[in-house]
Design a protein around this motif. Sequence first.
Motif, mmCIF file in Angstrom:
data_model
loop_
_atom_site.group_PDB
_atom_site.id
_atom_site.type_symbol
_atom_site.label_atom_id
_atom_site.label_comp_id
_atom_site.label_asym_id
_atom_site.label_seq_id
_atom_site.Cartn_x
_atom_site.Cartn_y
_atom_site.Cartn_z
ATOM 1 N N VAL A 336 37.536 40.346 38.122
ATOM 2 C CA VAL A 336 38.869 39.860 38.440
ATOM 3 C C VAL A 336 39.451 39.175 37.225
ATOM 4 O O VAL A 336 38.787 38.345 36.600
ATOM 5 C CB VAL A 336 38.817 38.813 39.576
ATOM 6 C CG1 VAL A 336 40.216 38.335 39.936
ATOM 7 C CG2 VAL A 336 38.132 39.383 40.786
ATOM 8 N N ILE A 365 40.138 44.164 39.309
ATOM 9 C CA ILE A 365 41.302 43.592 39.990
ATOM 10 C C ILE A 365 42.075 42.796 38.955
ATOM 11 O O ILE A 365 41.535 41.858 38.368
ATOM 12 C CB ILE A 365 40.872 42.663 41.141
ATOM 13 C CG1 ILE A 365 40.007 43.428 42.146
ATOM 14 C CG2 ILE A 365 42.089 42.049 41.831
ATOM 15 C CD1 ILE A 365 39.258 42.551 43.133
ATOM 16 N N LEU A 396 42.677 47.799 40.830
ATOM 17 C CA LEU A 396 43.679 47.298 41.760
ATOM 18 C C LEU A 396 44.598 46.357 40.992
ATOM 19 O O LEU A 396 44.129 45.448 40.309
ATOM 20 C CB LEU A 396 42.985 46.548 42.898
ATOM 21 C CG LEU A 396 43.844 46.062 44.066
ATOM 22 C CD1 LEU A 396 44.371 47.247 44.864
ATOM 23 C CD2 LEU A 396 43.023 45.150 44.975
ATOM 24 N N LEU A 398 47.785 43.612 40.918
ATOM 25 C CA LEU A 398 48.621 42.702 41.694
ATOM 26 C C LEU A 398 49.744 42.249 40.778
ATOM 27 O O LEU A 398 49.479 41.600 39.773
ATOM 28 C CB LEU A 398 47.813 41.489 42.166
ATOM 29 C CG LEU A 398 46.717 41.794 43.189
ATOM 30 C CD1 LEU A 398 45.360 41.879 42.543
ATOM 31 C CD2 LEU A 398 46.694 40.748 44.274
ATOM 32 N N VAL A 428 48.278 46.543 45.357
ATOM 33 C CA VAL A 428 48.257 46.015 46.719
ATOM 34 C C VAL A 428 49.621 46.330 47.306
ATOM 35 O O VAL A 428 50.661 46.042 46.740
ATOM 36 C CB VAL A 428 47.985 44.500 46.753
ATOM 37 C CG1 VAL A 428 48.248 43.942 48.131
ATOM 38 C CG2 VAL A 428 46.541 44.232 46.385
ATOM 39 N N VAL A 447 46.184 38.730 50.893
ATOM 40 C CA VAL A 447 45.638 39.215 49.614
ATOM 41 C C VAL A 447 44.126 39.004 49.593
ATOM 42 O O VAL A 447 43.367 39.885 49.193
ATOM 43 C CB VAL A 447 46.311 38.510 48.410
ATOM 44 C CG1 VAL A 447 45.605 38.851 47.117
ATOM 45 C CG2 VAL A 447 47.765 38.916 48.326
ATOM 46 N N VAL A 451 41.698 42.106 49.109
ATOM 47 C CA VAL A 451 40.861 42.157 47.908
ATOM 48 C C VAL A 451 39.382 42.161 48.288
ATOM 49 O O VAL A 451 38.586 42.915 47.734
ATOM 50 C CB VAL A 451 41.211 40.985 46.961
ATOM 51 C CG1 VAL A 451 40.131 40.786 45.919
ATOM 52 C CG2 VAL A 451 42.551 41.238 46.303
ATOM 53 N N ASN A 452 39.024 41.322 49.261
ATOM 54 C CA ASN A 452 37.629 41.321 49.692
ATOM 55 C C ASN A 452 37.249 42.651 50.339
ATOM 56 O O ASN A 452 36.119 43.107 50.190
ATOM 57 C CB ASN A 452 37.346 40.155 50.630
ATOM 58 C CG ASN A 452 36.953 38.910 49.858
ATOM 59 O OD1 ASN A 452 36.031 38.942 49.056
ATOM 60 N ND2 ASN A 452 37.668 37.829 50.074
ATOM 61 N N TYR A 454 38.534 45.514 49.486
ATOM 62 C CA TYR A 454 38.452 46.438 48.356
ATOM 63 C C TYR A 454 37.110 46.296 47.618
ATOM 64 O O TYR A 454 36.524 47.269 47.162
ATOM 65 C CB TYR A 454 39.639 46.126 47.441
ATOM 66 C CG TYR A 454 39.617 46.709 46.058
ATOM 67 C CD1 TYR A 454 39.994 48.030 45.837
ATOM 68 C CD2 TYR A 454 39.253 45.932 44.966
ATOM 69 C CE1 TYR A 454 39.999 48.555 44.564
ATOM 70 C CE2 TYR A 454 39.257 46.443 43.690
ATOM 71 C CZ TYR A 454 39.627 47.755 43.488
ATOM 72 O OH TYR A 454 39.621 48.268 42.226
ATOM 73 N N LEU A 474 36.669 35.113 45.163
ATOM 74 C CA LEU A 474 37.679 36.153 44.995
ATOM 75 C C LEU A 474 39.010 35.710 45.573
ATOM 76 O O LEU A 474 40.057 35.882 44.956
ATOM 77 C CB LEU A 474 37.252 37.443 45.699
ATOM 78 C CG LEU A 474 36.221 38.300 45.015
ATOM 79 C CD1 LEU A 474 36.030 39.581 45.797
ATOM 80 C CD2 LEU A 474 36.663 38.645 43.604
ATOM 81 N N SER A 475 38.973 35.121 46.769
ATOM 82 C CA SER A 475 40.211 34.692 47.406
ATOM 83 C C SER A 475 40.879 33.604 46.590
ATOM 84 O O SER A 475 42.086 33.625 46.370
ATOM 85 C CB SER A 475 39.948 34.171 48.813
ATOM 86 O OG SER A 475 39.321 35.178 49.557
ATOM 87 N N LEU A 478 42.622 34.650 43.299
ATOM 88 C CA LEU A 478 43.812 35.489 43.395
ATOM 89 C C LEU A 478 44.818 34.994 44.403
ATOM 90 O O LEU A 478 45.785 35.675 44.706
ATOM 91 C CB LEU A 478 43.399 36.906 43.794
ATOM 92 C CG LEU A 478 42.692 37.650 42.693
ATOM 93 C CD1 LEU A 478 42.030 38.875 43.236
ATOM 94 C CD2 LEU A 478 43.679 38.014 41.604
#
Lengths: 483, 253
Positions: A336, A365, A396, A398, A428, A447, A451-452, A454, A474-475, A478
């Motif tokens: 990420v 990401i 991915l 964003l 996304v 999101v 994302v999780n 993905y 991750l959360s 992002l």
Amino acid sequence: MEEKKENNIVDKVTKEEYKYGFVTDVESDTIPKGLNEDIIRMISKKKNEPDWLLSFRLKAFAHWQTLEMPHWAHLDIPPIDYQDIYYYSAPKPKSAQKDANGVDPELNKTFDKLGIPLQERAQLSGMAVDAVMDSVSVKTTFKESLAELGIIFCSISSAVRDYPDLVRKYLGSVVPYTDNFFAALNSAVFSDGSFVYIPKGVRCPMELSSYFRINAAKTGQFERTLIVADDDSYVSYLEGCTAPMRDEAQLHAAIVEMVVHDRAEIKYSTVQNWYPGDKNGKGGIYNCVTKRALCKGDDSKVSWTQVETGSAITWKYPSCILKGDNSVGEFYSVAVTNNYQQADTGTKMIHLGRNTKSRIVSKGISAGHSQNSYRGEVRVVPNAVNARNFSQCDSLLLGDKCGAHTFPYIQVDNDTSRVEHEATTSKVDEDQIFYCNQRGISSEDAVGLIVNGYAKEVINKLPMEFAVEAQKLLSVSLENSVG
Amino acid sequence: MKLLEIKDLHANIGDKEILKGVNLTINAGEVHAVMGPNGSGKSTLSAVLTGSPAYTVTSGEVIFNGKNLLEMPPEDRAREGIFLSFQYPVEIPGVSMVNFMRTAVNEKRKYQGLDPMSASDFLKLMRERKELVELDNKLANRSVNEGFSGGEKKRNEIFQMAMLEPKLSILDETDSGLDIDALRIVAKGVNHLRNAENASIVITHYQRLLDYIVPDVVHVLYKGRIVKTAGKELALTLEEKGYDWIKKELGDL
């Protein structure tokens, strides 16, 4: 309106606090700044090293001086002044006071705060930890109970002292100091790291884990990890890392070497959360790491799983040399990048043995103004008959100010092998976000969910406790980064 | 009791005006059908009520349950009890239905000041509501709408409606693409959830759905306005005669 919304969201992400950014107030035993032969002798002396190791360091240093920093990666690395770095810094206890475990209470507090208790009682069951701050290992837990099985788990410094033959046999055997610029530098100045040896036929009963913490300012961390799995053995190893928030960039140039003998298996998982720098790209860790596993024995297996969310710059390609017949290499990665982070990461799968198999699943990401590249090499030599590779590289995006890039190199030199490569790039979808909104889920949470979802295929490969951490990470990394 | 009141609502997509002054009042306990030729603004109306970012409201007012709906972000409208059964439900790969629904249910509870539902209560509720629309047991572990057939997607929408127990549900062409058995299952679910406190807007092209979900009022939306309102017999007339007679009345033909 859309533009505005996106900006708001990007603003909000960048305000997300890096919660590991504190500094521990300990005095350090630091040697003078800069890099030369005297410094290397000083490091070696601090560690009471044998002559062979000093001469290994000096050869590496001499070689490093002939090298230039690599610029082939899709990274914009500001010049690094190698004379402006402290190459050794050890936290020095304020008093002679130590707790029952022999750890300075201040350092205990630090690792508690990071969620890494150093008391064996307080630990997550089934996990042994080697905690490294700056240049030294602070504490290795469960050392004794593991020793009963013949498993060696200790800092590399104590391994040099206690198991010199093993270290000498394997150190530099997978990543020689001539390998690359950062490997040469590490070989010259490496300070601490972990050493693992799993004897024949032993299945390590707990997860082994190293936790790396940079604390002192202007200090580089050059850890070195060596893991050897003897015939028919198994180990799962985890690595985590954090650093304080500082304005100046700090260098982290590590080496991880692994040797896997006949029918043995190593699972290596990383959750990399070094300080990524601020929202304008100031500060952060330059993470330039060489990780490589040699599947030396027949039917051996290695899998690398990495969740990379931190660091200002990531330059890292955990690789597998599949030498033994029927050996298997796997690489699962989620990288990420946000704000001005840059990542150039991927893997190499070098097929030398017959019927060797490899699998690559990479999920990039990108958000903010970041650049995220996958770089991978799959090579099959003429003798590697019936080799198989499958690669899947997904990106991915964003927002529309970030970049995602894929650089696959494939070279197959026989006609019995099969190599497959799949790649996708997606954004996304606003429809997905709205669908979640309509069910009462805010855009940030949406999101996080998407994302999780993905990254699930990779997250699922992590050991349970790590998977939960990684999902949260991750959360947080992002939050709100899409309109 | 007035549940929803739309007053002179105008909305654009880009520079193009789609809704040109919609007025509509819905009381608790009522089912309103909205019909009309293609392109008349039916789906726009549902998108605007739920707060889709694709549309801009240029003027007008919407009062839902005594609150100014247009001031709320889409997620708060949902938490206040507005539910849209999407015409084209979106796939979210990797996100399991159970995780998705649990997030949605608990977000709503948080908004209402309630504690999150325990895992066992939640799974029990999910099992019970799933039966209502005859969705199979594997649903919980499947990703949201991913690999669902057209019929399963629509049943999944009604399942979510059953989980969230909205005050106002908007069914946007829920009958499109459904075979007769699926249509019956969907209608059974909707009717089961119908009570004196909630209301529905059923957007459809066909009388057929209204045989199963019997409306109290039928509206015709044409060129961004409601041009005719009558009882359920209006749907039958439309089925028989089409829209030309209304266009004639309006002097458009």
